[in-house]
Design a protein around this motif. Structure first.
Motif, PDB file in Angstrom:
ATOM      1  N   ILE A   1      -4.648  -3.218  -8.968  1.00  0.00           N
ATOM      2  CA  ILE A   1      -4.730  -2.741  -7.589  1.00  0.00           C
ATOM      3  C   ILE A   1      -5.599  -3.699  -6.793  1.00  0.00           C
ATOM      4  O   ILE A   1      -6.776  -3.906  -7.118  1.00  0.00           O
TER       5      ILE A   1
ATOM      6  N   LEU B   1      -3.386  11.148  -8.304  1.00  0.00           N
ATOM      7  CA  LEU B   1      -2.997   9.757  -8.556  1.00  0.00           C
ATOM      8  C   LEU B   1      -3.105   9.472 -10.049  1.00  0.00           C
ATOM      9  O   LEU B   1      -4.175   9.665 -10.644  1.00  0.00           O
TER      10      LEU B   1
ATOM     11  N   LEU C   1      -7.801  11.599  -9.825  1.00  0.00           N
ATOM     12  CA  LEU C   1      -7.420  10.335 -10.457  1.00  0.00           C
ATOM     13  C   LEU C   1      -7.382  10.456 -11.974  1.00  0.00           C
ATOM     14  O   LEU C   1      -8.316  10.977 -12.597  1.00  0.00           O
TER      15      LEU C   1
ATOM     16  N   MET D   1      -6.950  -0.849   2.454  1.00  0.00           N
ATOM     17  CA  MET D   1      -6.703   0.309   1.599  1.00  0.00           C
ATOM     18  C   MET D   1      -5.363   0.171   0.885  1.00  0.00           C
ATOM     19  O   MET D   1      -4.311   0.080   1.520  1.00  0.00           O
ATOM     20  N   ALA D   2      -5.389   0.160  -0.436  1.00  0.00           N
ATOM     21  CA  ALA D   2      -4.158   0.130  -1.216  1.00  0.00           C
ATOM     22  C   ALA D   2      -3.582   1.526  -1.398  1.00  0.00           C
ATOM     23  O   ALA D   2      -2.361   1.707  -1.449  1.00  0.00           O
ATOM     24  N   PHE D   3      -4.454   2.532  -1.532  1.00  0.00           N
ATOM     25  CA  PHE D   3      -4.025   3.918  -1.665  1.00  0.00           C
ATOM     26  C   PHE D   3      -4.751   4.766  -0.619  1.00  0.00           C
ATOM     27  O   PHE D   3      -5.982   4.792  -0.594  1.00  0.00           O
ATOM     28  N   GLU D   4      -4.000   5.434   0.230  1.00  0.00           N
ATOM     29  CA  GLU D   4      -4.551   6.449   1.135  1.00  0.00           C
ATOM     30  C   GLU D   4      -3.826   7.746   0.838  1.00  0.00           C
ATOM     31  O   GLU D   4      -2.779   8.049   1.416  1.00  0.00           O
TER      32      GLU D   4
ATOM     33  N   PRO E   1       0.820  -1.219   0.000  1.00  0.00           N
ATOM     34  CA  PRO E   1       0.000   0.000   0.000  1.00  0.00           C
ATOM     35  C   PRO E   1       0.850   1.264   0.000  1.00  0.00           C
ATOM     36  O   PRO E   1       2.003   1.263   0.438  1.00  0.00           O
TER      37      PRO E   1
ATOM     38  N   SER F   1      -9.192   2.267  -2.775  1.00  0.00           N
ATOM     39  CA  SER F   1      -8.366   3.420  -3.119  1.00  0.00           C
ATOM     40  C   SER F   1      -9.090   4.700  -2.751  1.00  0.00           C
ATOM     41  O   SER F   1     -10.294   4.838  -2.987  1.00  0.00           O
TER      42      SER F   1
ATOM     43  N   PHE G   1      -9.110  -2.484 -10.833  1.00  0.00           N
ATOM     44  CA  PHE G   1      -9.288  -2.163  -9.423  1.00  0.00           C
ATOM     45  C   PHE G   1     -10.158  -3.251  -8.798  1.00  0.00           C
ATOM     46  O   PHE G   1     -11.259  -3.525  -9.282  1.00  0.00           O
TER      47      PHE G   1
ATOM     48  N   ALA H   1      -8.193   8.973  -3.035  1.00  0.00           N
ATOM     49  CA  ALA H   1      -7.248   9.990  -3.492  1.00  0.00           C
ATOM     50  C   ALA H   1      -8.010  11.270  -3.773  1.00  0.00           C
ATOM     51  O   ALA H   1      -9.244  11.285  -3.876  1.00  0.00           O
TER      52      ALA H   1
ATOM     53  N   LEU I   1     -13.325   2.677  -5.294  1.00  0.00           N
ATOM     54  CA  LEU I   1     -12.530   3.892  -5.350  1.00  0.00           C
ATOM     55  C   LEU I   1     -13.365   5.041  -4.801  1.00  0.00           C
ATOM     56  O   LEU I   1     -14.562   5.127  -5.067  1.00  0.00           O
TER      57      LEU I   1
END
Length: 713
Positions: free
Chosen positions: A575, A568, A584, A559-562, A536, A579, A591, A581, A595
């Protein structure tokens, strides 16, 4: 001859040279422009001879030479250095001379796809009543139960047993009169030359081939294993592929039989001719695996194949151990028996090619165990011992090796320093420093570094895969840059403060160790990852942006992206995890979970799979939206289920990590903008390679036969 301004000026009368010098050199400036174009012309003329031949011509000329031979209509495959159409064009005449034969179909499959292949005439394996005037002693109705190695091959590409007829069409039904099968191995074998084995369990004498001590998470099916064969090249086009010519997992039975035969030949005084452990260590890469104990290599005759599964009910965990010695009886009269090992201070070493484990006899141990072996993986993503140079001149610069000219200080490990920790301790703040790691060994990381005004780069030598153990923290200022290339990091990368940039290319960060985390304020920091396997990504405060290309970001169901209030950008990524962000931009990506993008009026998501319920910017040709538009609720729900991605494995430990299943919806397998699959393995362009093979088969297949493509892995 080299054309430059000096060369042209020397051929002008002295009067013009003098006048030009008095006027400030306008004529010289003109001649420099002319000389530059003349040099381009000169270089092109020197390339003309090389461009006459398919072996030496430029890539753009391959289709033109192919057109002269009638090789037309093939899809270009440019995403991977493992394959190109040059071999198919080069072999066209040889293939046509032998059109309709089995070796040609096998070579054709390899040339058009780049995957190792095995061609099988299924009608030869039908269990039929034989005509007494045309007997086939090799074709028996019942398999020989004494041939354990052959029983492992039943229903596989190297099966020799007879089968009843199947009336289903290929590839579901195989054994019929008109059927020919083309078995393809999609996974490649990557060879590590001398890596550090990992000590396992709380007892001495047990090790793992894998430097991280990873085990395959999923239950092993028949024909699977951790160690792979490094395929030998077939010398003649008339040669049919054998097990040693394909990148298949190594079998316990196969290696056991060869090592037993090797010890028997040495006992009988004969010259052995092993396949997987050749006597010539330089022959086609040498043995399929090698083991060193404290710097001394274990000879093949001292290796024993064992099943090193944990002994049931034993605590702490323990595996079986090999005996201290083994005696082989001679099969020749008057020849004495032989005991292995035959010298003091030597002992047998047990290994398990399926589980990737090593065991030493009871009461023995080694301070340092090193191994050379091959593992399987779909392609050149993450850390690996492959060629990381760009395929073409116009490739993205971040995809290649670092340029040494960009650095003031260059250090080698081993060489200038014995360990990476020593080299990091020698880094002087305020310099541009490049550290080369020259082997496949394991290094301990320095936990904390603070390097203001410094560009620090750590790069694995080309075709090497060093392993770095431990978490790593880097701090600095806006002029601090970090570049990592070709590294396997078993730990978390922690960045702190107002850094300038962090670039990772061809790196693997064990997902379960925390991935990349930034703390503090870093509003101008850019994180860029290309061809990486990563855990992550988390930031405590907004940074400038995160960019990912041809990469996997994995945090399971978490959560893979915080990335609060952070831009992003993703292209051809997979992923695993949710996610979040600020903004994007995503293309050709998969995914697995929802998201949540804050600024949905900015950015775009195109040619992606986006799970239902996601909050994203505007979408273009995304799944499942593309297949559910205008459908009733019940049908739309069914379509959403049909196009949900299914993977061969989502475990970082598995050799088919993040690979889409063959049963996945066609919209996923061909849904990217270039017609290939969505996600990280878009770079392999597998649909184009399959299409090239099916298209070429029409020309080379014998009349009345039907060919089916069967993927082994």
């Amino acid at each position: 001859m080299s054309i430059d301004a000096e060369f042209l000026m020397a051929r002008l009368p002295a009067f013009y040279r003098e006048r030009d010098a008095e006027m400030g050199g306008p004529l010289r400036a003109l001649l420099e422009v002319i000389a530059e174009q003349g040099a381009v012309l000169e270089e092109d003329i020197t390339r003309l001879y090389d461009n006459w031949f398919i072996e030496t011509c430029d890539d753009w000329l391959v289709p033109y030479i192919g057109d002269l031979l009638g090789v037309r209509g093939l899809y270009p495959v440019s995403g991977t250095p493992a394959f190109g159409l040059r071999a198919y064009v080069a072999n066209s005449l040889r293939l046509r001379r032998r059109k309709g034969t089995l070796p040609v179909l096998e070579q054709l499959a390899f040339d058009t796809t780049g995957w190792r292949a095995r061609a099988v005439e299924f009608f030869e394996l039908l269990g039929t009543t034989q005509y007494l005037d045309h007997r086939r002693p090799h074709s028996v109705r019942t398999p020989n139960l004494r041939e354990a190695a052959q029983l492992e091959r039943v229903d596989g590409p190297f099966d020799r047993s007879a089968h009843t007829v199947e009336v289903r069409s290929l590839p579901a039904g195989r054994y019929n009169i008109a059927n020919v099968g083309l078995y393809l191995w999609r996974l490649q074998a990557y060879a590590l030359q001398r890596a550090r084995a990992r000590a396992m369990t709380s007892l001495e004498g047990f090790y793992s081939f894998d430097a991280l001590g990873r085990d395959v998470a999923e239950p092993l099916l028949r024909g699977e294993g951790l160690l792979f064969n490094r395929p030998r090249t077939e010398q003649e086009i008339t040669h049919l592929a054998q097990p040693e010519n394909v990148p298949e997992p190594l079998s316990r039975r196969l290696l056991h039989d060869e090592l037993t035969a090797l010890r028997q030949a040495l006992t009988d005084g004969e010259t052995p001719s092993p396949v997987y452990f050749p006597l010539d260590r330089e022959e086609e890469g040498g043995p399929v695996l090698r083991i060193w104990l404290d710097g001394v290599e274990v000879p093949p005759e001292h290796l024993l194949v064992c099943n090193l599964s944990p002994l049931p009910g034993v605590v702490p965990e323990e595996w079986r151990r090999p005996p201290a010695s083994v005696t082989v009886k001679s099969s020749k009269t008057g020849q004495p028996d032989h005991t292995f090992p035959g010298a003091a201070q030597q002992f047998l070493v047990g290994f398990d090619p399926v589980l990737g484990r090593i065991a030493l006899p009871a009461g023995t141990s080694a301070t340092r165990v090193e191994v050379a072996y091959s593992y399987g993986f779909p392609g050149d993503v993450g850390a690996g011992p492959y060629d990381r140079r760009p395929v073409r001149r116009d490739d993205e610069p971040l995809q290649g090796l670092l340029d040494p000219a960009d650095f003031e200080v260059r250090l080698r490990v081993p060489g200038d320093h014995a360990t990476l920790a020593d080299a990091l301790a020698a880094v002087i703040a305020g310099t541009r420093t490049l550290i080369y790691l020259l082997d496949d060994g394991t290094q301990e990381l320095t936990p904390d570094l603070d390097l203001p005004d410094t560009h620090l780069a750590i790069e694995a030598a080309n075709q090497r895969r060093p392993v770095l153990l431990g978490d790593w923290r880097l701090g600095g200022n806006l002029n601090t840059r970090l570049s990592l290339s070709g590294l396997l990091l078993d730990g978390q990368l922690r960045l702190h403060g107002a850094l300038g940039e962090a670039n990772l290319r061809y790196c693997s960060l064990t997902p379960g160790k925390g991935g990349i985390r930034h703390t503090g304020s870093g509003s101008q920091l850019w994180l860029r990852l290309t061809h990486c396997l990563c855990g992550p990504l988390r930031v405590s405060k907004a940074i400038a942006g995160v960019e990912g290309r041809n990469s996997v970001f994995d945090n399971g169901d978490a959560m893979a992206f915080e990335l609060p209030d952070t831009r992003l950008q993703l292209d051809r990524c997979t992923i695993f995890g949710a996610s979040a962000a600020g903004e994007l931009e995503a293309s050709n990506s998969l995914f697995s979970a929802e998201l949540k993008i804050a600024r949905r009026q900015e950015g775009c998501v195109r040619f992606c799979y986006v799970p239902p319920g996601s909050q994203t910017p505007r979408r273009y040709r995304c799944l499942p939206d593309l297949v559910t538009q205008g459908l009733p609720t019940a049908e739309a729900k069914s379509e959403r289920v049909r196009v949900t991605p299914a993977f061969t494995s989502v475990s970082f430990n598995h050799w088919a990590y993040a690979q889409l299943r063959l049963s996945s919806a066609q919209e996923l397998r061909t849904g990217a903008e270039d017609g290939a699959e969505m996600g990280v393995w878009n770079l392999l362009q597998q649909p184009q390679r399959e299409a090239n093979l099916r298209q070429a088969l029409d020309e080379y297949l014998r009349f009345g036969l039907e060919a089916g493509v069967i993927f082994v892995n």
